[in-house]
Design a protein around this motif. Structure first.
Motif, PDB file in Angstrom:
ATOM      1  N   MET A   1       0.847  -1.198   0.000  1.00 41.46           N
ATOM      2  CA  MET A   1       0.000   0.000   0.000  1.00 41.46           C
ATOM      3  C   MET A   1       0.879   1.243   0.000  1.00 41.46           C
ATOM      4  O   MET A   1       1.831   1.336   0.759  1.00 41.46           O
ATOM      5  N   GLN A   2       0.539   2.200  -0.849  1.00 46.20           N
ATOM      6  CA  GLN A   2       1.315   3.417  -0.901  1.00 46.20           C
ATOM      7  C   GLN A   2       0.969   4.315   0.272  1.00 46.20           C
ATOM      8  O   GLN A   2      -0.178   4.360   0.724  1.00 46.20           O
ATOM      9  N   PRO A   3       1.938   5.066   0.799  1.00 45.83           N
ATOM     10  CA  PRO A   3       1.640   5.985   1.885  1.00 45.83           C
ATOM     11  C   PRO A   3       0.789   7.129   1.397  1.00 45.83           C
ATOM     12  O   PRO A   3       0.789   7.470   0.224  1.00 45.83           O
ATOM     13  N   ASP A   4       0.045   7.729   2.315  1.00 41.34           N
ATOM     14  CA  ASP A   4      -0.736   8.907   1.974  1.00 41.34           C
ATOM     15  C   ASP A   4       0.201  10.017   1.568  1.00 41.34           C
ATOM     16  O   ASP A   4       1.326  10.117   2.037  1.00 41.34           O
ATOM     17  N   ARG A   5      -0.299  10.883   0.677  1.00 43.56           N
ATOM     18  CA  ARG A   5       0.542  11.950   0.181  1.00 43.56           C
ATOM     19  C   ARG A   5      -0.140  13.284   0.406  1.00 43.56           C
ATOM     20  O   ARG A   5      -1.338  13.420   0.220  1.00 43.56           O
ATOM     21  N   VAL A   6       0.630  14.260   0.759  1.00 38.85           N
ATOM     22  CA  VAL A   6       0.148  15.628   0.842  1.00 38.85           C
ATOM     23  C   VAL A   6       0.729  16.371  -0.342  1.00 38.85           C
ATOM     24  O   VAL A   6       1.942  16.451  -0.487  1.00 38.85           O
ATOM     25  N   ALA A   7      -0.128  16.881  -1.205  1.00 41.46           N
ATOM     26  CA  ALA A   7       0.352  17.522  -2.422  1.00 41.46           C
ATOM     27  C   ALA A   7       0.508  19.008  -2.203  1.00 41.46           C
ATOM     28  O   ALA A   7      -0.443  19.705  -1.930  1.00 41.46           O
ATOM     29  N   SER A   8       1.723  19.495  -2.305  1.00 45.83           N
ATOM     30  CA  SER A   8       1.947  20.926  -2.202  1.00 45.83           C
ATOM     31  C   SER A   8       2.705  21.455  -3.399  1.00 45.83           C
ATOM     32  O   SER A   8       2.738  22.644  -3.636  1.00 45.83           O
ATOM     33  N   ALA A   9       3.342  20.549  -4.182  1.00 45.61           N
ATOM     34  CA  ALA A   9       4.103  20.984  -5.342  1.00 45.61           C
ATOM     35  C   ALA A   9       3.174  21.195  -6.524  1.00 45.61           C
ATOM     36  O   ALA A   9       2.309  20.371  -6.798  1.00 45.61           O
ATOM     37  N   PRO A  10       3.314  22.315  -7.253  1.00 49.52           N
ATOM     38  CA  PRO A  10       2.467  22.562  -8.411  1.00 49.52           C
ATOM     39  C   PRO A  10       2.825  21.652  -9.573  1.00 49.52           C
ATOM     40  O   PRO A  10       3.866  21.013  -9.600  1.00 49.52           O
ATOM     41  N   SER A  11       1.958  21.615 -10.567  1.00 44.99           N
ATOM     42  CA  SER A  11       2.163  20.945 -11.847  1.00 44.99           C
ATOM     43  C   SER A  11       2.026  19.432 -11.796  1.00 44.99           C
ATOM     44  O   SER A  11       2.109  18.776 -12.814  1.00 44.99           O
ATOM     45  N   THR A  12       1.866  18.822 -10.631  1.00 46.54           N
ATOM     46  CA  THR A  12       1.799  17.366 -10.550  1.00 46.54           C
ATOM     47  C   THR A  12       0.426  16.866 -10.144  1.00 46.54           C
ATOM     48  O   THR A  12       0.150  15.675 -10.258  1.00 46.54           O
ATOM     49  N   VAL A  13      -0.427  17.712  -9.663  1.00 48.85           N
ATOM     50  CA  VAL A  13      -1.741  17.280  -9.169  1.00 48.85           C
ATOM     51  C   VAL A  13      -2.541  16.597 -10.268  1.00 48.85           C
ATOM     52  O   VAL A  13      -3.099  15.516 -10.080  1.00 48.85           O
ATOM     53  N   LEU A  14      -2.595  17.202 -11.436  1.00 49.23           N
ATOM     54  CA  LEU A  14      -3.381  16.654 -12.527  1.00 49.23           C
ATOM     55  C   LEU A  14      -2.796  15.337 -13.027  1.00 49.23           C
ATOM     56  O   LEU A  14      -3.520  14.389 -13.305  1.00 49.23           O
ATOM     57  N   GLY A  15      -1.468  15.278 -13.140  1.00 47.11           N
ATOM     58  CA  GLY A  15      -0.823  14.060 -13.587  1.00 47.11           C
ATOM     59  C   GLY A  15      -1.063  12.906 -12.626  1.00 47.11           C
ATOM     60  O   GLY A  15      -1.281  11.765 -13.046  1.00 47.11           O
ATOM     61  N   ARG A  16      -1.025  13.180 -11.337  1.00 44.22           N
ATOM     62  CA  ARG A  16      -1.269  12.128 -10.354  1.00 44.22           C
ATOM     63  C   ARG A  16      -2.721  11.673 -10.393  1.00 44.22           C
ATOM     64  O   ARG A  16      -3.024  10.497 -10.210  1.00 44.22           O
ATOM     65  N   GLN A  17      -3.616  12.625 -10.629  1.00 43.08           N
ATOM     66  CA  GLN A  17      -5.031  12.268 -10.736  1.00 43.08           C
ATOM     67  C   GLN A  17      -5.239  11.274 -11.878  1.00 43.08           C
ATOM     68  O   GLN A  17      -5.890  10.234 -11.717  1.00 43.08           O
ATOM     69  N   LEU A  18      -4.673  11.567 -13.037  1.00 38.94           N
ATOM     70  CA  LEU A  18      -4.786  10.677 -14.183  1.00 38.94           C
ATOM     71  C   LEU A  18      -4.092   9.352 -13.897  1.00 38.94           C
ATOM     72  O   LEU A  18      -4.625   8.272 -14.200  1.00 38.94           O
ATOM     73  N   GLY A  19      -2.905   9.414 -13.321  1.00 35.98           N
ATOM     74  CA  GLY A  19      -2.143   8.201 -13.033  1.00 35.98           C
ATOM     75  C   GLY A  19      -2.870   7.269 -12.076  1.00 35.98           C
ATOM     76  O   GLY A  19      -2.861   6.039 -12.259  1.00 35.98           O
ATOM     77  N   GLU A  20      -3.518   7.836 -11.054  1.00 34.86           N
ATOM     78  CA  GLU A  20      -4.256   7.010 -10.093  1.00 34.86           C
ATOM     79  C   GLU A  20      -5.415   6.288 -10.777  1.00 34.86           C
ATOM     80  O   GLU A  20      -5.702   5.119 -10.492  1.00 34.86           O
ATOM     81  N   GLU A  21      -6.092   6.988 -11.683  1.00 35.93           N
ATOM     82  CA  GLU A  21      -7.201   6.347 -12.396  1.00 35.93           C
ATOM     83  C   GLU A  21      -6.699   5.204 -13.264  1.00 35.93           C
ATOM     84  O   GLU A  21      -7.287   4.114 -13.305  1.00 35.93           O
ATOM     85  N   TRP A 255      -2.798  21.255  -1.307  1.00 35.28           N
ATOM     86  CA  TRP A 255      -3.592  20.139  -1.771  1.00 35.28           C
ATOM     87  C   TRP A 255      -3.435  18.961  -0.817  1.00 35.28           C
ATOM     88  O   TRP A 255      -2.331  18.662  -0.386  1.00 35.28           O
ATOM     89  N   LEU A 256      -4.529  18.274  -0.551  1.00 37.60           N
ATOM     90  CA  LEU A 256      -4.481  17.015   0.184  1.00 37.60           C
ATOM     91  C   LEU A 256      -5.002  15.917  -0.730  1.00 37.60           C
ATOM     92  O   LEU A 256      -6.115  16.014  -1.249  1.00 37.60           O
ATOM     93  N   GLU A 257      -4.198  14.891  -0.947  1.00 38.08           N
ATOM     94  CA  GLU A 257      -4.600  13.777  -1.793  1.00 38.08           C
ATOM     95  C   GLU A 257      -4.548  12.437  -1.069  1.00 38.08           C
ATOM     96  O   GLU A 257      -5.051  11.448  -1.577  1.00 38.08           O
ATOM     97  N   GLY A 258      -3.889  12.380   0.090  1.00 35.98           N
ATOM     98  CA  GLY A 258      -3.779  11.117   0.808  1.00 35.98           C
ATOM     99  C   GLY A 258      -5.135  10.622   1.266  1.00 35.98           C
ATOM    100  O   GLY A 258      -6.018  11.405   1.628  1.00 35.98           O
TER     101      GLY A 258
END
Length: 294
Positions: A1-21, A255-258
């Motif tokens: 299981m991947q650890p929860d992540r707190v997103a604060s860096a720009p430019s990666t939120v959208l890519g991670r959203q697509l990648g998770e799907e 951003w919170l994504e975890g």
């Protein structure tokens, strides 16, 4: 299981959203990253980078992956293709929101880009009307009070961006917006009585839209769990998609994504919904504040 992540860096939120799907679809199809890499004639590392949001996704690769995963719904293909295009634009620094780079922080530009592909927004606001329902004069008064922008031209640019975001409510398909307001947000005299009167009238009108819900937590409720501050929860059409949460504070946005963090805010949202008045009673309260002599 991947650890929860707190997103604060720009430019990666959208890519991670697509990648998770894409990761969720691959796992449900019972495929390993090695098997996908073999089918696409690429390295296993490329698939991992795509799923981690570290690498852009080209349309041919996305189409091949979706077919491999047995995803044939054209609407899913188009939505993920649009998410990929938006993520790639954000990486390249393009997209209409980037025309306002002088007045928009990176996290705010990411938020606008993600809002453009979201299916729903749930937000609790304690002291102000949410941006998607603000009138120009109300938005202008708030922006000027923020003291970050002192030039009139900068303030007007920021207000323009806010109004452009509101087009999402009448797009096809429209964004589903659910708002819970603390009563204080209705009584705080942003811009003065005339501005607030117009703002409350606009709020009532917006609440009549089929994709917009507005409810109020009255003062009489007393203490509740969401009093710690405002938050925004963005949701997405696919069951595999993760919700994300945006928090604002005087020093910037986070951003919170975890999973744990997002679930905490979903629980807060569910709780505050139990404290809020029903929609009809909420509108009666808003109207009574707008027209005190009625």
């Amino acid at each position: 299981m991947q650890p929860d992540r707190v997103a604060s860096a720009p430019s990666t939120v959208l890519g991670r959203q697509l990648g998770e799907e894409l990761r969720g679809m691959r796992e449900r199809a019972g495929l390993s990253t090695s098997a996908v890499a073999d089918a696409l004639d690429c390295t296993k590392g490329k698939i991992s980078r795509i799923e981690n949001g570290r690498s852009p996704v080209r349309t041919p690769d996305l189409t091949a992956m979706l077919h491999l995963y047995g995803v044939e719904d054209p609407s899913v293909h188009e939505r993920l293709a649009e998410l990929a295009r938006t993520a790639n634009k954000r990486r390249r620094g393009s997209g209409w929101w980037n025309e306002y780079g002088d007045v928009l922080a990176d996290t705010y530009r990411d938020f606008i880009a993600l809002e453009a592909v979201a299916s729903s927004v749930r937000t609790f606001q304690s002291q102000m009307i949410p941006a998607l329902l603000q009138t120009p004069d109300y938005a202008r008064a708030l922006t000027a009070a923020g003291r970050r922008w002192k030039q009139a031209a900068e303030i007007e640019q920021f207000v323009t961006v806010r109004l452009m975001r509101q087009q999402r409510l009448t797009a096809d398909p429209p964004l589903s917006l659910s708002v819970v307001l603390a009563e204080g947000a209705l009584r705080q005299q942003i811009g003065g009585p005339a501005v607030m009167r117009d703002q409350l009238e606009h709020l009532v009108h917006a609440a009549s839209m089929p994709n917009v819900s507005v409810r109020v937590v009255p003062f009489s409720v007393g203490a509740h769990a969401s009093m710690a501050g405002p938050y925004v929860i963005l949701g997405f059409p696919s069951e595999a998609a993760m919700d994300v949460v945006l928090l604002d504070n005087p020093s910037g946005s986070m951003w919170l994504e975890g999973t744990t963090e997002v679930e905490t805010y979903v629980e807060l949202w569910n709780d505050v919904c139990t404290k809020a008045l029903p929609a009809a009673e909420s509108l009666e309260l808003i109207t009574s504040i707008e027209e005190p002599d009625r």
